[in-house]
Design a protein around this motif. Structure first.
Motif, PDB file in Angstrom:
ATOM      1  N   GLY A  66      48.336  35.902  43.925  1.00  0.00           N
ATOM      2  CA  GLY A  66      47.491  34.999  44.695  1.00  0.00           C
ATOM      3  C   GLY A  66      46.014  35.160  44.429  1.00  0.00           C
ATOM      4  O   GLY A  66      45.196  34.448  45.026  1.00  0.00           O
ATOM      5  N   ALA A  67      45.624  36.090  43.548  1.00  0.00           N
ATOM      6  CA  ALA A  67      44.208  36.281  43.232  1.00  0.00           C
ATOM      7  C   ALA A  67      43.622  35.003  42.626  1.00  0.00           C
ATOM      8  O   ALA A  67      44.274  34.329  41.817  1.00  0.00           O
ATOM      9  N   SER A  68      42.372  34.681  43.013  1.00  0.00           N
ATOM     10  CA  SER A  68      41.761  33.437  42.526  1.00  0.00           C
ATOM     11  C   SER A  68      40.331  33.634  42.038  1.00  0.00           C
ATOM     12  O   SER A  68      39.599  32.669  41.889  1.00  0.00           O
ATOM     13  N   LEU A  69      39.904  34.870  41.803  1.00  0.00           N
ATOM     14  CA  LEU A  69      38.542  35.091  41.327  1.00  0.00           C
ATOM     15  C   LEU A  69      38.327  34.379  39.995  1.00  0.00           C
ATOM     16  O   LEU A  69      39.228  34.307  39.145  1.00  0.00           O
ATOM     17  N   THR A  70      37.156  33.854  39.809  1.00  0.00           N
ATOM     18  CA  THR A  70      36.881  33.031  38.623  1.00  0.00           C
ATOM     19  C   THR A  70      36.941  33.841  37.330  1.00  0.00           C
ATOM     20  O   THR A  70      37.175  33.278  36.256  1.00  0.00           O
ATOM     21  N   GLN A  71      36.752  35.164  37.413  1.00  0.00           N
ATOM     22  CA  GLN A  71      36.718  35.979  36.190  1.00  0.00           C
ATOM     23  C   GLN A  71      38.043  35.961  35.432  1.00  0.00           C
ATOM     24  O   GLN A  71      38.069  36.221  34.229  1.00  0.00           O
TER      25      GLN A  71
END
Length: 463
Positions: free
Chosen positions: A179-184
């Motif tokens: 579920g991670a959504s960080l842009t990196q």
């Protein structure tokens, strides 16, 4: 005595000081005896004591937890056998492992954490990154060296037709919760997702057979590690604390057929030496390695003779050229102790004496210059028993890039509900499984224990 002379006072010993001195001596003697009992594996908990000593060293070197998102200093001390007997988990003398705590416990960090790992491909035969379920010690993700995509402008020297000495050899890996959504991580080449049910996910980096002249890290620094919020991508200015529950499994392994078995039973009646396939479940197993093992007992003879045929492996000693695809990537034969799970010595593929028919013959015997010289004259590899109270053999095959019929991973995993003697690895992989017998040092001096006439028990199983 004249009237002017004074009587000589009697010296009264200081009872407290005397008691303290005796206690100190006894305590020192206890520490020496306990240390000896630990490294020799005299008692069953020896491996746990070595593990706790390693953890204590890690704890002492652990960085400050607050103030920065750079957690690179949190890597553990290396687990290797460069100092014989001192570390558990059967480390190989030509391999090293480093662990890093990755916690997703909301009691440790209320924010979801993403881990960025930036490193360089090592100057070695093999490199891998495994991510484990800290509760069971089983891996749920594993990236082999050639599976890791290099950064832009860099190359992966483990891939075909790539110069192994290339200087641009960088990679970036992300370990993030589901579920991670960080842009990196948008467009990132190497991303490992941690399932929601996993609370602790320690990562282990392994390097096997560094090029000659290279230290265990194989010419590269440990990867840089930074932590970010898994949703916003903002830096999190603290590192995970080091806790026992983060690294020591608390549950049974989930690996299929990973059952507890008494390795002493592999010794049998002493008439023959055979090896058996063990999963390594719960001891942070490596996806790409397979293990054959057996216990040994000098009551049947103070020399153990072992013979096996070797698969082809890449020649990477010099560090030059390109990594070729052979039968397997690496093999080693190590002598360890059952209770302490430590290692005293290993024989690795590119250092072994191999005869013209592709066989390795190994003698394990007393620490004798005479026997060692005889072995060398007759092209026999030699190890001494060392200090292990209950010695055992650990034989590793590291899988290659193509199927190999006689890889040790093709031997059935031991089933403790069936007779062990019918599960020897030679029944599946034939002469590629080490096998042998016991004899005496006198017989070795007289006729090499007849090893030149020995017919490997696996011959009848070869097609």
């Amino acid at each position: 005595m004249t009237d002017n002379q004074q009587p000589t006072p009697k010296h009264t010993p200081n009872k407290w000081l005397l008691g303290f001195s005796i206690t100190t001596v006894l305590l020192g003697l206890f520490i020496v005896l306990f240390s000896y009992a630990t490294i020799t594996g005299t008692y069953k908990g020896a491996g746990k004591v070595l593990a706790l000593a390693w953890m204590a060293q890690w704890k002492m070197d652990y960085p400050a937890l607050e103030g920065s998102n750079d957690c690179s200093a949190a890597w553990s001390p290396s687990i290797d056998a460069s100092e014989p007997y001192m570390l558990p988990a059967y480390p190989d003398t030509h391999a090293a492992y480093w662990a890093l705590v990755m916690s997703h416990d909301p009691q440790v960090s209320p924010e979801p954490i993403a881990y960025e790992i930036k490193g360089k491909f090592s100057y070695a035969r093999y490199q891998t990154l495994h991510v484990y379920d800290g509760a069971t010690g089983d891996y749920f993700a594993a990236l082999k060296d050639l599976e890791i995509e290099p950064d832009a402008g860099s190359v992966n020297p483990f891939r075909a037709n790539i110069d192994r000495t290339a200087s641009n050899r960088n990679y970036t890996l992300w370990v993030v919760p589901e579920g991670a959504s960080l842009t990196q991580i948008a467009g990132a080449k190497n991303v490992i997702y941690v399932p929601k049910h996993i609370i602790e996910s320690p990562i282990v980096m392994a390097i096997d057979r560094p090029d000659d002249g290279q230290p265990p890290q194989a010419g590269v620094p440990l990867p840089r590690v930074k932590v970010f919020h898994a949703q916003s991508g903002e830096p999190i200015l603290r590192c995970n604390p080091l806790r026992l529950k983060s690294i020591i499994p608390s549950q049974k392994s989930n690996i299929k057929k990973a059952q507890s078995w008494d390795k002493m039973k592999t010794i049998g009646d002493g008439k023959a030496i055979r090896l058996y396939h063990s999963t390594g479940g719960g001891l942070y197993p490596n996806k790409h390695l397979s293990y054959l093992t057996t216990g040994l007992d000098t009551q049947f003879g103070n020399v153990a003779m072992v013979k096996f045929k070797t698969p082809s492996t890449p020649n990477t000693k010099t560090g030059f050229g390109m990594l070729t695809h052979e039968d397997i990537r690496f093999w080693s034969m190590c002598l360890g102790g059952m209770n302490a799970t430590n290692t005293s010595v290993c024989l690795v593929d590119d250092q072994a004496i191999i005869d013209d028919d592709g066989y390795v013959t190994l003698a394990i015997g007393p620490d004798s210059d005479t026997l060692r010289k005889i072995a060398q004259q007759h092209k026999i590899n030699y190890m001494n028993w060392g200090y292990h109270q209950y010695p055992d053999i650990i034989f590793r095959h590291l899988e290659g890039e193509k199927p190999f019929k006689y890889s040790s991973k093709n031997a059935p995993i031991v089933d403790v509900t069936l007779p062990l003697w019918d599960q020897g690895a030679e029944r599946t992989i034939g002469v590629y499984s080490p096998a042998g017998f016991y004899c005496t040092a006198d017989n070795f001096e007289k006729n090499l224990c007849g090893i030149k006439d020995y017919k490997h028990v696996g011959l009848e199983f070869m097609e």
